[in-house]
Scaffold this active site. Structure first.
Site, short mmCIF file in Angstrom:
data_model
loop_
_atom_site.label_atom_id
_atom_site.label_comp_id
_atom_site.label_asym_id
_atom_site.label_seq_id
_atom_site.Cartn_x
_atom_site.Cartn_y
_atom_site.Cartn_z
N GLY A 1 145.79 47.01 20.00
CA GLY A 1 144.86 46.79 21.12
C GLY A 1 145.12 47.69 22.31
N ASP B 1 155.89 46.02 16.56
CA ASP B 1 155.45 46.77 15.38
C ASP B 1 154.84 45.79 14.37
OD1 ASP B 1 155.35 48.27 13.02
OD2 ASP B 1 157.25 49.29 13.44
N THR C 1 137.97 52.52 7.37
CA THR C 1 137.25 53.74 7.74
C THR C 1 136.35 54.21 6.61
OG1 THR C 1 137.59 56.10 8.14
CG2 THR C 1 139.38 54.96 7.06
N ASP C 2 135.29 54.93 6.96
CA ASP C 2 134.43 55.51 5.92
C ASP C 2 135.15 56.61 5.14
OD1 ASP C 2 134.45 57.52 7.85
OD2 ASP C 2 132.27 57.68 8.02
N GLU C 3 136.31 57.05 5.65
CA GLU C 3 137.03 58.13 4.97
C GLU C 3 137.59 57.69 3.62
OE1 GLU C 3 139.41 60.71 7.32
OE2 GLU C 3 138.33 60.23 9.15
N TYR D 1 145.91 60.22 5.31
CA TYR D 1 145.40 59.14 6.17
C TYR D 1 144.43 58.26 5.39
CZ TYR D 1 142.10 56.92 9.42
OH TYR D 1 141.28 56.02 10.05
N LYS E 1 144.70 54.24 4.18
CA LYS E 1 143.71 53.21 4.56
C LYS E 1 143.12 52.56 3.30
CE LYS E 1 142.44 52.41 8.25
NZ LYS E 1 142.95 51.48 9.33
N ASN F 1 129.97 69.81 13.19
CA ASN F 1 130.96 69.91 14.27
C ASN F 1 130.60 70.98 15.31
OD1 ASN F 1 132.48 67.95 13.04
ND2 ASN F 1 133.74 69.40 11.89
P1 NAD Z 1 144.31 54.97 17.96
O1 NAD Z 1 145.20 55.96 17.28
O2 NAD Z 1 143.65 55.33 19.23
O3 NAD Z 1 145.12 53.62 18.23
C1 NAD Z 1 145.98 53.06 17.30
C2 NAD Z 1 146.82 52.02 18.03
O4 NAD Z 1 147.69 51.39 17.07
C3 NAD Z 1 147.71 52.59 19.12
O5 NAD Z 1 147.63 51.79 20.28
C4 NAD Z 1 149.11 52.54 18.52
O6 NAD Z 1 150.14 52.39 19.48
C5 NAD Z 1 148.99 51.31 17.63
N1 NAD Z 1 149.96 51.31 16.52
C6 NAD Z 1 150.26 52.33 15.68
N2 NAD Z 1 151.21 51.93 14.81
C7 NAD Z 1 151.50 50.64 15.11
C8 NAD Z 1 152.39 49.69 14.55
N3 NAD Z 1 153.17 50.00 13.52
N4 NAD Z 1 152.43 48.46 15.09
C9 NAD Z 1 151.64 48.14 16.15
N5 NAD Z 1 150.79 49.01 16.73
C10 NAD Z 1 150.71 50.25 16.20
O7 NAD Z 1 143.25 54.56 16.84
P2 NAD Z 1 141.72 54.14 16.95
O8 NAD Z 1 140.90 55.37 16.88
O9 NAD Z 1 141.53 53.18 18.04
O10 NAD Z 1 141.56 53.40 15.54
C11 NAD Z 1 141.75 52.00 15.42
C12 NAD Z 1 141.48 51.59 13.99
O11 NAD Z 1 140.14 51.96 13.64
C13 NAD Z 1 142.39 52.26 12.97
O12 NAD Z 1 142.74 51.32 12.00
C14 NAD Z 1 141.52 53.38 12.38
O13 NAD Z 1 141.91 53.66 11.05
C15 NAD Z 1 140.15 52.74 12.46
N6 NAD Z 1 139.03 53.66 12.56
C16 NAD Z 1 139.00 54.62 13.54
C17 NAD Z 1 137.89 55.46 13.64
C18 NAD Z 1 137.81 56.54 14.71
O14 NAD Z 1 136.92 57.41 14.63
N7 NAD Z 1 138.64 56.54 15.74
C19 NAD Z 1 136.82 55.34 12.75
C20 NAD Z 1 136.89 54.34 11.75
C21 NAD Z 1 137.99 53.51 11.69
P1 TYD Z 2 138.66 64.24 13.82
O1 TYD Z 2 138.31 63.82 15.21
O2 TYD Z 2 140.06 64.63 13.52
O3 TYD Z 2 138.16 63.08 12.84
P2 TYD Z 2 138.14 63.02 11.22
O4 TYD Z 2 138.86 64.17 10.67
O5 TYD Z 2 138.85 61.75 10.97
O6 TYD Z 2 136.70 63.01 10.87
O7 TYD Z 2 137.75 65.47 13.42
C1 TYD Z 2 136.34 65.38 13.42
C2 TYD Z 2 135.79 66.65 12.80
O8 TYD Z 2 136.13 67.75 13.66
C3 TYD Z 2 136.42 66.97 11.45
O9 TYD Z 2 135.45 67.57 10.60
C4 TYD Z 2 137.49 67.98 11.79
C5 TYD Z 2 136.91 68.72 12.97
N1 TYD Z 2 137.90 69.25 13.94
C6 TYD Z 2 137.84 70.60 14.33
O10 TYD Z 2 136.96 71.37 13.87
N2 TYD Z 2 138.76 71.06 15.23
C7 TYD Z 2 139.73 70.26 15.73
O11 TYD Z 2 140.58 70.74 16.54
C8 TYD Z 2 139.78 68.88 15.34
C9 TYD Z 2 140.83 67.95 15.87
C10 TYD Z 2 138.83 68.43 14.44
#
Ligand code: NAD
Ligand code: TYD
Length: 346
Positions: free
Chosen positions: A14, A64, A128-130, A152, A156, A251
């Protein structure tokens, strides 16, 4: 048995990007108590919770998710868990995958065990959609096979399998969301959009991996949080829900839009060597979630403009996050990338 109103919700991760917005949403929805468990890795910060930490309904625990003692303390009295905690950056997973297995897989296991022990009403795992791997045409549906292609995404996907196993084996009422690329305020600047914005604001170029024609579907963070809440309240235990925005952009177009919003020089966009195994396109069919009544509200151009404005005004936040550790990571990830990719476009 029907769902009772939640009294206390555990939000792991959070103090990160999406998790901190979700905490704000829970407070706006009058959830009586919110417990945040966060390890405060490089990606997490109490700065992300700056406006809610003093709220008497919020209890922050530094710990953690892979530590059973920390989880035991955090989960006590909770009737729902929403698991955001994760290692989240693909580039870092390529450099050092072990932490991804430790937190994303093992940490999720520890949470599942404790959730089963205390008997929560709902365990929502944020995925994630990944996990589908690259989707070159069309859109992935929830029943499609998982073909993760980077560490990654693999971690997931592995976590999801354990989450479902706790539903089928023990009846833990789990839900899984598979969200697309998310952006907005408080996103750590390693991710593409905040990296582009903060690089330009500090006079640095925007690195584009390869030809920049890879496509992502961009979802505004508040829309992602509403989707998770919708699934938490209306989703069917044991089910998975895609979260998409249907706002695909290459991108390079995203980078150009950021340049325009900041009145920067287009020459600041530079092509650098591609990410190994770079997924060309992600796309999900989110009609199952739409049937629960959710729809994304923020058009990409509007959300991006709001995000750029936020970073413009919050140099205090992002300069604190772009610290010495960030500089080291930046040198490691981008130091050898200056040569444009010689790979042919697929
Ligand atoms: P983020 O990297 O900004 O935040 C992750 C948080 O988790 C941080 O606050 C970190 O300190 C905490 N954390 C990491 N390891 C931990 C542990 N072992 N114990 C407790 N806390 C821990 O990530 P985000 O972008 O906010 O993503 C949140 C979730 O959403 C993730 O599960 C990610 O896979 C998922 N997600 C993210 C995206 C995106 O585009 N950002 C898209 C789809 C899904
Ligand atoms: P990112 O934010 O790392 O998300 P994800 O790889 O999980 O989709 O990257 C988004 C897109 O941008 C991805 O196609 C990789 C590209 N990218 C760059 O071209 N340059 C960069 O420096 C980064 C971090 C990402």
């Amino acid at each position: 048995m029907g769902l009772r109103p939640f009294r206390r919700i555990l939000v792991t991760g959070g103090a990160g990007f999406i998790g901190s917005h979700f905490v704000r949403l829970l407070l706006a929805l009058d959830v009586p108590e919110v417990v945040v468990l966060d390890k405060l890795t490089y990606a997490g910060s109490l700065l992300d919770l700056e406006d809610v930490l003093d709220d008497p309904r919020v209890r922050f625990l530094h710990g953690d998710i892979a530590d059973p003692a920390a989880v035991t303390e955090a989960i006590a009295g909770c009737d729902a868990v929403v698991n955001f905690a994760a290692e989240t950056h693909v580039d870092r997973s390529l450099l050092a995958p072990a932490a991804f297995i430790q937190t994303n897989v093992w940490g999720t296991m520890v949470l599942l065990e404790q959730a089963l022990r205390v008997g929560v009403q709902r365990f929502l795992h944020v995925s994630t959609d990944e996990v589908y791997g690259e989707i070159l045409v069309g859109a992935a549906r929830e029943a499609d096979p998982l073909r993760p292609r980077n560490p990654y995404a693999a971690s997931k996907a592995a976590a999801e399998h354990f989450v479902f196993s706790y539903w089928t084996s023990y009846g833990l009422p789990v839900l899984v969301t598979r969200g697309c690329n998310t952006y907005g305020p408080y996103q750590y600047p390693e991710k593409f959009i905040p990296l582009a914005i903060t690089n330009l604001l500090s006079g640095q170029p925007v690195p584009i991996y390869g030809d920049g024609l890879q496509e992502r579907d961009w979802l505004y963070v508040e829309d992602h949080c509403h989707a998770i809440w919708t699934v938490l309240v209306h989703g069917k235990p044991g089910d998975t829900y895609n979260i998409g925005a249907s706002q695909h952009r290459p991108n390079i177009e995203v980078a150009r839009a950021v340049v325009r919003l900041l009145n920067a020089d287009p020459a600041a966009i530079v092509h650098v060597a591609d990410r190994p195994g770079h997924d060309r396109r992600y796309a999900v069919d989110w009609s199952k979630l739409a049937a629960l009544g959710w729809t994304p509200r923020t058009p990409f151009e509007e959300g991006l403009a709001r995000t750029v404005t936020w970073y413009r005004h919050r140099a205090d936040w992002w300069t604190a996050r772009r610290d010495e550790a960030f500089a080291q990571y930046y040198a490691q990830n981008y130091g050898n990338r200056s040569v444009p990719s010689s790979e042919p476009c697929r």
